[in-house]
Design an enzyme around this catalytic site. Sequence first.
Site, PDB file in Angstrom:
ATOM      1  CG  HIS A   1      -3.130   3.443   2.107  1.00  0.00           C
ATOM      2  ND1 HIS A   1      -3.641   3.064   0.889  1.00  0.00           N
ATOM      3  CD2 HIS A   1      -3.213   2.341   2.909  1.00  0.00           C
ATOM      4  CE1 HIS A   1      -4.008   1.791   0.947  1.00  0.00           C
ATOM      5  NE2 HIS A   1      -3.767   1.330   2.161  1.00  0.00           N
TER       6      HIS A   1
ATOM      7  CB  CYS B   1      -0.970  -0.005   1.176  1.00  0.00           C
ATOM      8  SG  CYS B   1      -2.037  -1.441   1.205  1.00  0.00           S
TER       9      CYS B   1
ATOM     10  CG  ASN C   1      -6.595  -0.859   1.280  1.00  0.00           C
ATOM     11  OD1 ASN C   1      -5.911  -0.399   0.369  1.00  0.00           O
ATOM     12  ND2 ASN C   1      -6.076  -1.320   2.406  1.00  0.00           N
TER      13      ASN C   1
HETATM   14  N1  ACO Z   1     -18.610  -8.240   9.444  1.00  0.00           N
HETATM   15  C1  ACO Z   1     -19.099  -8.475  10.672  1.00  0.00           C
HETATM   16  N2  ACO Z   1     -18.318  -8.803  11.716  1.00  0.00           N
HETATM   17  C2  ACO Z   1     -17.000  -8.903  11.499  1.00  0.00           C
HETATM   18  C3  ACO Z   1     -16.433  -8.697  10.229  1.00  0.00           C
HETATM   19  C4  ACO Z   1     -17.297  -8.350   9.178  1.00  0.00           C
HETATM   20  N3  ACO Z   1     -16.859  -8.103   7.926  1.00  0.00           N
HETATM   21  N4  ACO Z   1     -15.090  -8.876  10.315  1.00  0.00           N
HETATM   22  C5  ACO Z   1     -14.824  -9.177  11.594  1.00  0.00           C
HETATM   23  N5  ACO Z   1     -15.961  -9.205  12.295  1.00  0.00           N
HETATM   24  C6  ACO Z   1     -16.159  -9.498  13.716  1.00  0.00           C
HETATM   25  C7  ACO Z   1     -15.020 -10.268  14.335  1.00  0.00           C
HETATM   26  O1  ACO Z   1     -15.148 -11.636  14.091  1.00  0.00           O
HETATM   27  C8  ACO Z   1     -15.164  -9.907  15.790  1.00  0.00           C
HETATM   28  O2  ACO Z   1     -16.180 -10.714  16.340  1.00  0.00           O
HETATM   29  P1  ACO Z   1     -16.065 -11.283  17.834  1.00  0.00           P
HETATM   30  O3  ACO Z   1     -16.032 -10.067  18.699  1.00  0.00           O
HETATM   31  O4  ACO Z   1     -17.305 -12.085  17.972  1.00  0.00           O
HETATM   32  O5  ACO Z   1     -14.793 -12.078  17.860  1.00  0.00           O
HETATM   33  C9  ACO Z   1     -15.688  -8.487  15.762  1.00  0.00           C
HETATM   34  O6  ACO Z   1     -16.186  -8.262  14.427  1.00  0.00           O
HETATM   35  C10 ACO Z   1     -14.630  -7.442  16.056  1.00  0.00           C
HETATM   36  O7  ACO Z   1     -13.484  -7.744  15.286  1.00  0.00           O
HETATM   37  P2  ACO Z   1     -12.221  -6.854  15.338  1.00  0.00           P
HETATM   38  O8  ACO Z   1     -11.184  -7.416  14.401  1.00  0.00           O
HETATM   39  O9  ACO Z   1     -11.806  -6.602  16.764  1.00  0.00           O
HETATM   40  O10 ACO Z   1     -12.806  -5.512  14.754  1.00  0.00           O
HETATM   41  P3  ACO Z   1     -12.103  -4.123  14.628  1.00  0.00           P
HETATM   42  O11 ACO Z   1     -12.934  -3.097  15.252  1.00  0.00           O
HETATM   43  O12 ACO Z   1     -10.664  -4.177  15.005  1.00  0.00           O
HETATM   44  O13 ACO Z   1     -12.172  -3.864  13.076  1.00  0.00           O
HETATM   45  C11 ACO Z   1     -10.793  -3.988  11.117  1.00  0.00           C
HETATM   46  C12 ACO Z   1     -11.523  -4.772  12.177  1.00  0.00           C
HETATM   47  C13 ACO Z   1     -11.785  -3.134  10.353  1.00  0.00           C
HETATM   48  C14 ACO Z   1     -10.145  -4.977  10.141  1.00  0.00           C
HETATM   49  C15 ACO Z   1      -9.749  -3.111  11.803  1.00  0.00           C
HETATM   50  O14 ACO Z   1      -8.915  -3.862  12.652  1.00  0.00           O
HETATM   51  C16 ACO Z   1      -8.909  -2.388  10.822  1.00  0.00           C
HETATM   52  O15 ACO Z   1      -9.368  -1.523  10.127  1.00  0.00           O
HETATM   53  N6  ACO Z   1      -7.615  -2.697  10.754  1.00  0.00           N
HETATM   54  C17 ACO Z   1      -6.760  -2.136   9.781  1.00  0.00           C
HETATM   55  C18 ACO Z   1      -6.715  -3.073   8.680  1.00  0.00           C
HETATM   56  C19 ACO Z   1      -6.584  -2.464   7.348  1.00  0.00           C
HETATM   57  O16 ACO Z   1      -6.994  -1.375   7.040  1.00  0.00           O
HETATM   58  N7  ACO Z   1      -5.985  -3.240   6.501  1.00  0.00           N
HETATM   59  C20 ACO Z   1      -5.848  -2.891   5.167  1.00  0.00           C
HETATM   60  C21 ACO Z   1      -4.544  -3.338   4.648  1.00  0.00           C
HETATM   61  S1  ACO Z   1      -3.265  -2.535   5.460  1.00  0.00           S
HETATM   62  C22 ACO Z   1      -3.244  -1.059   4.997  1.00  0.00           C
HETATM   63  O17 ACO Z   1      -3.704  -0.756   3.942  1.00  0.00           O
HETATM   64  C23 ACO Z   1      -2.610  -0.146   5.897  1.00  0.00           C
END
Ligand code: ACO
Length: 318
Positions: free
Chosen positions: A245, A112, A275
């Site tokens: 980004h 990215c 993304n």
């Molecule tokens: N729909 C519904 N529920 C979901 C989904 C979904 N698509 N995905 C995960 N969950 C659930 C999980 O299973 C978890 O359930 P549980 O509590 O029963 O175990 C719950 O939602 C919370 O999950 P978390 O991973 O703690 O959620 P979080 O608030 O951290 O959000 C996310 C997850 C959006 C991926 C976040 O961590 C994030 O944005 N991270 C950055 C990742 C990113 O942007 N990556 C892109 C590539 S890297 C880059 O470009 C920099």
Amino acid sequence: MYSRIIGTGSYLPEKVLTNHDLEKMVDTSDEWIRTRTGISQRHIAADGQLASDLAVNASHRALENANLKADEIDLIIVATTTPDMVFPSTACILQNKLGIKQCPAFDVQAVCSGFVYALATADAFIRTGKYRNALVVGSEIYSNIVDWKDRSTCVLFGDGAGAVILTQSDQPGILSSHLHADGNFSDVLAVPGSICDGKVQGSPFVNMEGNTVFKFAVKVLEEVAIEAIEENNLQTTDIDWLIPHQANIRIIRSTAKKLGIPMEKVVTTVDKHGNTSAASIPLALDIAARDGRVQSDQYVLLEGVGGGFTWGAALLRW
Ligand code: ACO
């Protein structure tokens, strides 16, 4: 000798996949995706459409915007994590599709952060005085490397391309660029697969520790923005546009808040295309340049973070 952006272009494939469409594919909801990521839709490449195809469209638009002909380009750099094939590079394939002869063409792989890496590389080449007009492209087809059964990753990504034309100038356009990497984090965000003996060894899909990525992204996006601002003896208040980004609106908001930059000065397009990895910064830049937000003489700060980890920034005088 400096380099300056004289044209921008972008391209999103026709097919749109909304959060409601995803509700029918995995156990998710529009509400969950919008509140956790800010994404409401993403574009998906057609069957057989490759990163070079998206890149061609974005490049034609950037060339037109710069008022240049393809044969005036003498350097091509493509940032991509999803190349058309193992080799030749997507940049060589793009060169051929644009009908350009002989100029150097190569890919940059910094996930990215790829566009910022590619822009910094092109800037360094132009500053040698040997190259006049560089085409710098970010182009990605993440739909090919996302597991559409994994709700924790498939909702985040989309396909697209963005391009800029960078040209020699006696006035600074790119004031400075700042690149970093820390391979210690290579397991946290990866497609941990390779081709061996005619088969994929490992996994061909994006694998991610979302929370670790989130925290790291906010930390380094703040640090590298400050590094760029300080090196140019500026203050955060001097920045007219922050173009980060486009991974997740919460990462973008947290970064802007830490920097004290109001959201009115931050370009966000993540809601419309998710993304798109190396394509996301030039996509957002193109939209803000074309709708007139980015104006002559303004300070524009581009910054990205991605797998590797890699991260970087480029500070521009538009
Ligand atoms: N729909 C519904 N529920 C979901 C989904 C979904 N698509 N995905 C995960 N969950 C659930 C999980 O299973 C978890 O359930 P549980 O509590 O029963 O175990 C719950 O939602 C919370 O999950 P978390 O991973 O703690 O959620 P979080 O608030 O951290 O959000 C996310 C997850 C959006 C991926 C976040 O961590 C994030 O944005 N991270 C950055 C990742 C990113 O942007 N990556 C892109 C590539 S890297 C880059 O470009 C920099």
